[in-house]
Design a protein around this motif. Structure first.
Motif, PDB file in Angstrom:
ATOM      1  N   UNK A   1      15.740  -0.856   5.535  1.00  0.00           N
ATOM      2  CA  UNK A   1      15.810  -0.821   6.985  1.00  0.00           C
ATOM      3  C   UNK A   1      15.318   0.494   7.582  1.00  0.00           C
ATOM      4  N   UNK A   2      15.062   1.492   6.754  1.00  0.00           N
ATOM      5  CA  UNK A   2      14.706   2.809   7.281  1.00  0.00           C
ATOM      6  C   UNK A   2      13.354   2.806   7.980  1.00  0.00           C
ATOM      7  N   UNK A   3      12.480   1.879   7.622  1.00  0.00           N
ATOM      8  CA  UNK A   3      11.147   1.849   8.219  1.00  0.00           C
ATOM      9  C   UNK A   3      11.122   1.157   9.583  1.00  0.00           C
ATOM     10  N   UNK A   4      12.234   0.499   9.954  1.00  0.00           N
ATOM     11  CA  UNK A   4      12.272  -0.270  11.194  1.00  0.00           C
ATOM     12  C   UNK A   4      12.398   0.630  12.413  1.00  0.00           C
TER      13      UNK A   4
ATOM     14  N   UNK B   1       9.502  11.752   8.740  1.00  0.00           N
ATOM     15  CA  UNK B   1       8.625  11.683   9.898  1.00  0.00           C
ATOM     16  C   UNK B   1       9.116  12.686  10.921  1.00  0.00           C
ATOM     17  N   UNK B   2       8.640  12.579  12.161  1.00  0.00           N
ATOM     18  CA  UNK B   2       9.106  13.433  13.249  1.00  0.00           C
ATOM     19  C   UNK B   2       9.927  12.588  14.213  1.00  0.00           C
TER      20      UNK B   2
ATOM     21  N   UNK C   1       3.476  10.985   4.500  1.00  0.00           N
ATOM     22  CA  UNK C   1       4.605  10.409   3.763  1.00  0.00           C
ATOM     23  C   UNK C   1       4.450   8.904   3.591  1.00  0.00           C
ATOM     24  N   UNK C   2       4.689   8.423   2.386  1.00  0.00           N
ATOM     25  CA  UNK C   2       4.550   6.994   2.090  1.00  0.00           C
ATOM     26  C   UNK C   2       5.642   6.206   2.799  1.00  0.00           C
TER      27      UNK C   2
ATOM     28  N   UNK D   1       9.722   5.813  10.028  1.00  0.00           N
ATOM     29  CA  UNK D   1       9.397   4.572  10.727  1.00  0.00           C
ATOM     30  C   UNK D   1       7.942   4.191  10.421  1.00  0.00           C
ATOM     31  N   UNK D   2       7.711   2.906  10.247  1.00  0.00           N
ATOM     32  CA  UNK D   2       6.369   2.407   9.931  1.00  0.00           C
ATOM     33  C   UNK D   2       5.553   2.300  11.212  1.00  0.00           C
TER      34      UNK D   2
END
Length: 279
Positions: free
Chosen positions: A145-148, A182-183, A199-200, A206-207
């Motif tokens: 869920x971290x990319x959401x 990310x920032x 960062x991958x 967030x994507x």
């Protein structure tokens, strides 16, 4: 000003969310920040791909008429109503609906669309380099869920407050391994010689849709782009650093902590891939 709530145009001052809205109660929601230029939304398909894949991951139950085409129609309607189709910042928020945390049978998503006239600086590369540091008080997880782009935005809110207190323009957030995620409102890219590093996905960030667009365009043009774990030492040793998001495209960083950075490659990337996107 006007908003669009569940497909209806309303005055922005009217109350629309109830006290038991799950996004308000639990952060059980998603949002997209979309840019409109001259009546067009250049990254709309990427925004919709992210929104609908995120809704699927969170097991939202959208009605049959909740489609990208309907959302586009509603966005255009509210931008027309607010007289900001030439340049607009649009926030599309989706919540699971109303009820308690275990009331799955009552799931009914709510959709709120807001729009505001955009700042002309959104269409320009920043003249002065950003000043950026590291946020020390949070660590982002690296789970599914971290990319959401979720309604639970607390680490980023606190990072933005910290940056303002330090008289910085932005903060970098770290993950639980101590690498950069990310920032506060952007993804990070570093320039090291001919290589561009970010960062991958899976590192807690967030994507971002601009991140995805830019990586694809750079690789199509033959640039070497590496997605991997990036640490503070990597950032400190980079020749250039820039941040990306859907509103600004690219913003170059002039100082990271105590290091002064260049912007030669960043400026070239902006003119090649971002400036043409807004024209």
């Amino acid at each position: 000003m006007h908003i669009c709530f569940d497909g209806k145009i309303l005055k922005s001052g009217e109350p629309v969310l109830s006290a038991d809205d799950k996004s308000y109660r639990y952060g059980d929601g998603l949002f997209e920040t979309i840019k409109m230029v001259k009546g067009q939304m250049p990254l709309f398909d990427l925004h919709m791909n992210r929104l609908f894949s995120s809704m699927q991951l969170l097991e939202f139950s959208p009605p049959a008429l909740f489609t990208p085409e309907k959302l586009k129609t509603d966005i255009i309607s509210v931008c027309n109503k607010n007289n900001c189709t030439d340049l607009a910042r649009i926030r599309l928020s989706v919540s699971r609906g109303n009820g308690g945390i275990y009331e799955y049978d009552r799931d009914r998503i709510h959709c709120l669309i807001e729009s505001w006239p955009g700042n002309p600086s959104y269409n320009q590369l920043n003249e002065n380099g950003l000043v950026v540091g590291v946020f020390p008080h949070a660590r982002k997880s690296m789970d599914l869920f971290s990319r959401l782009k979720s309604a639970n935005y607390l680490p980023y809110t606190m990072a933005a407050r910290f940056a303002k207190q330090q008289q910085w323009n932005d903060c970098l957030l770290l993950n639980t391994d101590g690498a950069i995620a990310d920032a506060s409102i952007a993804n990070l890219f570093l320039v090291d010689g001919d290589e561009i590093i970010t960062p991958a996905i899976g590192q807690g960030g967030v994507e971002g849709v601009m991140r995805r667009y830019l990586i694809d365009k750079m690789r199509e043009s033959g640039f070497a782009v590496e997605e991997r774990a990036v640490f503070v030492n990597d950032a400190a040793g980079a020749e250039e650093m820039f941040l990306t998001n859907a509103m600004n495209g690219i913003r170059w960083v002039g100082r990271f902590e105590n290091k002064i950075l260049k912007n030669n490659k960043t400026r070239s990337l902006y003119h090649q891939f971002i400036e043409t996107l807004w024209s």
